[in-house]
Motif scaffolding. Structure first.
Motif, PDB file in Angstrom:
ATOM      1  N   UNK A   1      95.741  47.925  51.615  1.00 46.30           N
ATOM      2  CA  UNK A   1      95.771  46.196  52.013  1.00 46.30           C
ATOM      3  C   UNK A   1      97.152  45.938  52.565  1.00 46.30           C
ATOM      4  N   UNK A   2      97.560  45.754  53.480  1.00 43.61           N
ATOM      5  CA  UNK A   2      98.841  45.646  54.045  1.00 43.61           C
ATOM      6  C   UNK A   2      98.929  44.474  54.579  1.00 43.61           C
ATOM      7  N   UNK A   3      97.899  43.912  54.182  1.00 45.07           N
ATOM      8  CA  UNK A   3      97.950  41.547  54.474  1.00 45.07           C
ATOM      9  C   UNK A   3      97.997  41.177  53.560  1.00 45.07           C
ATOM     10  N   UNK A   4      97.032  40.063  54.303  1.00 49.69           N
ATOM     11  CA  UNK A   4      97.066  39.242  52.975  1.00 49.69           C
ATOM     12  C   UNK A   4      95.390  38.809  52.306  1.00 49.69           C
ATOM     13  N   UNK A   5      95.052  39.846  52.077  1.00 45.04           N
ATOM     14  CA  UNK A   5      93.508  40.483  51.851  1.00 45.04           C
ATOM     15  C   UNK A   5      92.550  40.065  52.235  1.00 45.04           C
ATOM     16  N   UNK A   6      91.237  40.522  51.111  1.00 38.63           N
ATOM     17  CA  UNK A   6      90.073  40.795  51.867  1.00 38.63           C
ATOM     18  C   UNK A   6      89.071  39.784  51.293  1.00 38.63           C
ATOM     19  N   UNK A   7      88.226  39.127  51.455  1.00 34.50           N
ATOM     20  CA  UNK A   7      87.761  37.554  51.390  1.00 34.50           C
ATOM     21  C   UNK A   7      86.321  38.212  49.962  1.00 34.50           C
ATOM     22  N   UNK A   8      85.820  37.803  48.710  1.00 35.88           N
ATOM     23  CA  UNK A   8      85.072  38.616  47.875  1.00 35.88           C
ATOM     24  C   UNK A   8      83.979  38.464  48.562  1.00 35.88           C
ATOM     25  N   UNK A   9      83.780  40.056  48.311  1.00 35.92           N
ATOM     26  CA  UNK A   9      82.201  40.787  48.760  1.00 35.92           C
ATOM     27  C   UNK A   9      82.487  40.858  50.249  1.00 35.92           C
ATOM     28  N   UNK A  10      83.859  40.988  51.000  1.00 38.37           N
ATOM     29  CA  UNK A  10      83.349  42.037  52.663  1.00 38.37           C
ATOM     30  C   UNK A  10      84.762  43.258  52.933  1.00 38.37           C
ATOM     31  N   UNK A  11      84.437  43.454  51.943  1.00 44.40           N
ATOM     32  CA  UNK A  11      84.891  44.913  52.153  1.00 44.40           C
ATOM     33  C   UNK A  11      83.849  45.940  52.131  1.00 44.40           C
ATOM     34  N   UNK A  12      83.017  46.842  52.350  1.00 45.75           N
ATOM     35  CA  UNK A  12      82.284  47.953  52.383  1.00 45.75           C
ATOM     36  C   UNK A  12      82.971  48.926  53.490  1.00 45.75           C
ATOM     37  N   UNK A  13      82.947  49.778  51.995  1.00 44.68           N
ATOM     38  CA  UNK A  13      83.328  51.853  52.178  1.00 44.68           C
ATOM     39  C   UNK A  13      81.186  52.638  52.366  1.00 44.68           C
TER      40      UNK A  13
ATOM     41  N   UNK B   1      77.639  54.574  48.915  1.00 48.32           N
ATOM     42  CA  UNK B   1      78.233  52.856  49.931  1.00 48.32           C
ATOM     43  C   UNK B   1      78.245  52.051  48.909  1.00 48.32           C
ATOM     44  N   UNK B   2      79.620  51.105  48.547  1.00 48.46           N
ATOM     45  CA  UNK B   2      80.349  50.312  47.944  1.00 48.46           C
ATOM     46  C   UNK B   2      81.020  49.141  48.820  1.00 48.46           C
ATOM     47  N   UNK B   3      80.258  47.983  48.244  1.00 47.84           N
ATOM     48  CA  UNK B   3      81.083  46.579  48.408  1.00 47.84           C
ATOM     49  C   UNK B   3      81.751  45.608  46.954  1.00 47.84           C
ATOM     50  N   UNK B   4      83.051  45.722  47.287  1.00 47.21           N
ATOM     51  CA  UNK B   4      83.877  45.300  46.168  1.00 47.21           C
ATOM     52  C   UNK B   4      83.878  43.643  46.318  1.00 47.21           C
ATOM     53  N   UNK B   5      82.947  42.832  45.145  1.00 48.27           N
ATOM     54  CA  UNK B   5      82.316  42.055  45.318  1.00 48.27           C
ATOM     55  C   UNK B   5      83.353  40.870  45.042  1.00 48.27           C
ATOM     56  N   UNK B   6      84.530  41.500  44.250  1.00 47.23           N
ATOM     57  CA  UNK B   6      85.687  40.633  44.565  1.00 47.23           C
ATOM     58  C   UNK B   6      86.005  40.006  45.290  1.00 47.23           C
TER      59      UNK B   6
END
Length: 387
Positions: free
Chosen positions: A309-321, A365-370
């Motif tokens: 995360x080289x920016x201001x962050x990712x909204x909760x539940x919005x990053x999926x790998x 697959x995983x979505x980061x909920x926080x």
């Protein structure tokens, strides 16, 4: 005859008919349409939209607030489906419900559904190497995507009650004001570093295709929000010692951006590869784009797929790998990690740990909920069988 039996007679679910009706409206006033449907239902005059709006009655709020709730649910479901649908299917949903981004840097979506699909047809690579000669590919993608959205919305309508609707009211209000969920503020996020990119990410989907134990290709779809006026692009990580020749860089712009090489800010600084947007963004403006990266070290064994995360962050539940493993070379264990040192992320969690992922037939697959905080890394790690 009421709307619902008529839908059943035609072999369609009420929710599918209702969502299709919203998508086909030409005036673009979807919130107003939902509000009027609520008012009609209260008067005892059901409409095709009754199946969508009636479940919000448990919220005990005005028709305006109830309309925001169901609109927020639709917007949220479309955003979450971006991690499971094919890109063409997801973008037909964005077009159908007039959600950002508009292709080719356009300011607005066209009035009719078919005209909006034709806007999508001009997006390079979305429907193949050439622009489709007919509307058939878009209509097929729309039919499939609408069915998936219908199933997700129907499940939510069956479970939501009372105050459980309140988060969707806020999502609906944000969408109505022109900002998608996650764009409003970075409240609750850690401070970014001094050199962080001035964007907040409201959605990020990373799909990695493995070849043996190497990450052969990495597709990334992002929707970002500008944290400053005049933002014109997103910087990507280049290989060490890169000369600035774009033909040597294993990154490709796929959609709504182009790859450029920028000189460093100071003499002697390395050249920076940037995914240049089609227009400069205003503060808090959203923008979506996609890119592909090819591993420049084809023989290096990968032990994790991470997002720094080289920016201001990712909204909760919005990053999926998502990782698609080579069927002839599957790991013996796989798990997700967050905010850990390298030595920590390589430790396999114990049996029964919720971080463990089932490799199954080779897809994880995983979505980061926080929330995903600045200056941290989030990813999926794996352990290979001993040879």
């Amino acid at each position: 005859m009421t709307a619902q039996p008529d839908c059943e007679r035609l072999g369609r679910s009420p929710e599918k008919a209702a969502l299709g009706l919203l998508a086909r409206r030409q005036d673009g006033d979807l919130l107003g349409t939902l509000r009027r449907a609520i008012e009609s239902s209260v008067r005892g005059s059901p409409t095709v939209l009754t199946c969508l709006v009636d479940p919000t009655a448990s919220l005990a709020a005005t028709p305006e607030v109830r309309a925001l709730a169901i609109w927020g649910l639709i917007v949220d479901r479309i955003g979450r489906l971006g991690s499971v649908l094919e890109p063409r299917e997801h973008f037909t949903l964005l077009a159908a419900f007039r959600l950002p981004p508009v292709p080719d840097g356009g300011a607005t979506w066209a009035p009719t559904l078919q005209e909006r699909f034709r806007q999508l047809a001009k997006v390079r690579g979305l429907f193949g190497s050439r622009e489709p000669l007919s509307d058939t590919p878009m209509n097929r993608a729309w039919g499939s995507a609408l069915g998936t959205l219908c199933d997700a919305v129907a499940r939510d309508l069956a479970r939501l009650e009372g105050e459980a609707w309140l988060p969707y009211v806020e999502i609906g209000r944000s969408a109505a004001e022109g900002t998608m969920p996650g764009t409003g503020s970075a409240e609750g996020f850690r401070a970014p570093s001094e050199g962080a990119q001035p964007v907040f990410v409201e959605q990020m989907v990373v799909t990695v295709v493995m070849d043996r134990r190497t990450a052969l290709r990495r597709f990334t779809k992002r929707v970002v929000v500008a944290r400053e006026d005049g933002l014109d692009g997103y910087d990507v990580h280049a290989v060490i010692g890169w000369s600035g020749n774009l033909s040597d860089l294993p990154v490709k712009a796929l959609w709504n951006c182009r790859l450029v090489a920028l000189p460093g800010e100071h003499p002697g600084d390395p050249v920076v590869p940037r995914l240049r947007f089609r227009r400069r963004l205003r503060l808090n403006e959203s923008y979506g784009f996609a890119s592909e990266a090819v591993d420049e070290r084809p023989h290096e064994e990968r032990q994790w797929i991470g997002v720094a995360i080289d920016h201001h962050g990712v909204a909760p539940g919005k990053l999926t790998i998502r990782v698609n493993f080579d069927e002839e070379c599957l790991p013996e264990a796989c798990w997700w990690y967050a905010e850990q040192l390298e030595v920590e992320r390589l430790r396999r969690p114990p049996a029964g740990d919720p971080r463990l992922l089932d490799v199954g037939d080779g897809f994880v697959q995983h979505t980061f909920e926080g929330p995903c905080h600045p200056r941290e890394e989030y990813g999926i790690a794996f352990r290979w069988p001993r040879t």
